[in-house]
Design a protein around this motif. Structure first.
Motif, PDB file in Angstrom:
ATOM      1  N   ALA A 117      -0.428  -2.157  -7.275  1.00 33.21           N
ATOM      2  CA  ALA A 117       0.944  -2.625  -7.071  1.00 33.21           C
ATOM      3  C   ALA A 117       1.944  -1.612  -7.625  1.00 33.21           C
ATOM      4  CB  ALA A 117       1.132  -3.990  -7.738  1.00 33.21           C
ATOM      5  N   ILE A 118       1.658  -1.057  -8.805  1.00 33.00           N
ATOM      6  CA  ILE A 118       2.532  -0.032  -9.379  1.00 33.00           C
ATOM      7  C   ILE A 118       2.601   1.177  -8.458  1.00 33.00           C
ATOM      8  CG2 ILE A 118       2.801   1.602 -11.294  1.00 33.00           C
ATOM      9  CD1 ILE A 118       1.500  -0.520 -13.111  1.00 33.00           C
ATOM     10  N   TYR A 119       1.446   1.584  -7.975  1.00 37.35           N
ATOM     11  CA  TYR A 119       1.404   2.741  -7.082  1.00 37.35           C
ATOM     12  C   TYR A 119       2.217   2.491  -5.814  1.00 37.35           C
ATOM     13  CZ  TYR A 119      -0.361   6.270  -3.912  1.00 37.35           C
ATOM     14  OH  TYR A 119      -0.446   7.290  -3.006  1.00 37.35           O
ATOM     15  N   MET A 120       2.088   1.288  -5.241  1.00 38.38           N
ATOM     16  CA  MET A 120       2.823   0.983  -4.012  1.00 38.38           C
ATOM     17  C   MET A 120       4.330   1.004  -4.243  1.00 38.38           C
ATOM     18  SD  MET A 120       0.531  -1.897  -2.023  1.00 38.38           S
ATOM     19  CE  MET A 120       0.199  -2.926  -3.461  1.00 38.38           C
ATOM     20  N   LEU A 121       4.773   0.489  -5.392  1.00 38.12           N
ATOM     21  CA  LEU A 121       6.205   0.515  -5.690  1.00 38.12           C
ATOM     22  C   LEU A 121       6.701   1.954  -5.852  1.00 38.12           C
ATOM     23  CD1 LEU A 121       6.600  -2.488  -8.167  1.00 38.12           C
ATOM     24  CD2 LEU A 121       7.366  -2.348  -5.790  1.00 38.12           C
ATOM     25  N   ILE A 122       5.884   2.803  -6.457  1.00 41.97           N
ATOM     26  CA  ILE A 122       6.255   4.221  -6.582  1.00 41.97           C
ATOM     27  C   ILE A 122       6.428   4.848  -5.207  1.00 41.97           C
ATOM     28  CG2 ILE A 122       5.428   6.495  -7.322  1.00 41.97           C
ATOM     29  CD1 ILE A 122       4.085   5.069  -9.694  1.00 41.97           C
ATOM     30  N   LYS A 123       5.497   4.535  -4.292  1.00 40.97           N
ATOM     31  CA  LYS A 123       5.597   5.068  -2.934  1.00 40.97           C
ATOM     32  C   LYS A 123       6.775   4.477  -2.170  1.00 40.97           C
ATOM     33  CE  LYS A 123       3.557   7.729  -1.558  1.00 40.97           C
ATOM     34  NZ  LYS A 123       3.789   9.191  -1.736  1.00 40.97           N
TER      35      LYS A 123
END
Length: 369
Positions: A117-123
């Protein structure tokens, strides 16, 4: 600080190098799970559900169960939109939320999908520090709901009604499981209290204490992760302490909406096939026992709590379900609450990947004459 956190998270995934193998693996895994459990002649879910006698009332309650899942997802999507200060479009909030559920369904419950989820928000072009803060707060709100919902139900029903199915497993094993539940509940309470203290009360002091602890020899092996946690908590605190009360009010309303929808699916499934119908106290009892089930599912080592969830359903709700239908109703419950996310993720992940990794065409400057 944010740039280093960003690079740390991105280096853990390297998704541009592995996206197609991952997609192929996901297709194969989802297809195999669904074929084995639902379509194949020896699939347990197919056998169980085919044994159920359906009525008009059953279809209405099952429809209500799907409606509760829809409400649950709307609550989570709305909360994601709120927590990002509406920086995400509703489409992006929809995709990130449901892909978070998808990765949680594909991962052991003890791992979850928070890192994804953190990675997706960064993207989605939200900074690493802010992305971490958003997920921390989402988890914090979930834990607060869980901690608050159980005590009043225990007071209303008494512990015996709630824990009797566990104790019926035998004096030794039953008492051990009840003790284990309270240990887990205490851990959740301590973790949530720590987050509240670190995020809202004394963030700078907590940051210093964690950094000092990371220097101890006993923690040397995990020093990098502990230091990252200290930085992420501090960034999260700066991010959210200045928010207005209306921000927290709507985030909490969305959390209540999501969790009530999540829990009431089980009530709908049981009511669909209850011989004499369920009274109000029966619904409250089913709700309470699901709260107990949640702890055991939370520590499950299997993807999406597979196996553990069904076993807990059969044991915890035996006295609320018709004889010989425990397996069937457990299968139907999981068919509503688990399998849809596998297919939603299978459909959404390639689309989300194409959107966030889409290369921008270089701007060609006119030649100088």
């Amino acid at each position: 600080m944010e740039e280093s956190s960003n690079s740390d998270i991105l280096s853990r995934f390297r998704i541009t190098r592995i996206i197609w193998p991952v997609l192929i693996g996901i297709v194969a895994t989802v297809g195999y799970i669904f074929y084995k459990d639902v379509i194949a002649g020896d699939g347990e879910i197919r056998k169980a559900i085919s044994a159920v006698q359906w009525t008009g009332n059953s279809f209405l309650w099952v429809f209500a169960g799907f409606l509760m899942m829809f409400i649950r997802d709307i609550g989570y999507i709305w909360r994601m939109w709120i927590l990002t200060d509406k920086k995400l479009s509703l489409r992006a909030a929809f995709e990130v939320t449901l892909l978070w559920e998808f990765f949680s369904a594909m991962s052991p419950s003890v791992v979850g999908g928070s890192a994804f989820a953190i990675y997706m928000l960064i993207k989605e072009k939200i900074s690493a520090g802010r992305s971490t803060a958003i997920i921390f707060i989402a988890i914090f709100l979930d834990e607060v709901f869980y901690l608050l919902v159980l005590p009043p139900i225990l007071f209303l029903l008494g512990p015996n009604q709630i824990f009797d199915p566990i104790r019926d497993l035998g004096a030794a094993s039953g008492n051990s499981l009840v003790f284990g539940f309270w240990i887990a509940y205490t851990v959740i309470f301590l973790y949530t209290s720590f987050l509240a203290f670190a995020l809202f009360i004394r963030p700078e002091g907590t940051h210093k204490v964690i950094r000092r602890l990371s220097m101890a020899r006993i923690f040397k092996r995990w020093q990098r992760n502990i230091l990252r946690l200290a930085e992420e908590l501090l960034v999260s605190s700066y991010e959210f302490r200045s928010k207005r009360w209306t921000y927290w009010l709507w985030a909490w309303v969305a959390t209540l909406m999501a969790w009530l929808g999540r829990y009431l699916v089980l009530n709908c499934v049981i009511a669909a096939f209850a011989i004499k119908g369920l009274g109000l106290m029966d619904h409250i009892l089913a709700f309470a026992r699901q709260a107990v089930m949640f702890v055991f599912m939370l520590v499950s080592p299997t993807p999406g709590s597979s196996g553990v969830a069904e076993l807990m359903f059969i044991n915890m709700l035996e006295d609320l379900t018709p004889p010989d239908l425990g397996i069937a109703l457990a299968a139907l419950w999981r068919l509503i609450t688990y399998y849809p996310y596998l297919f939603i993720g299978f459909i959404l992940l390639p689309r989300w990947t194409r959107r966030v990794f889409k290369e921008k065409k270089p701007v060609v400057e006119p030649e100088k004459v």
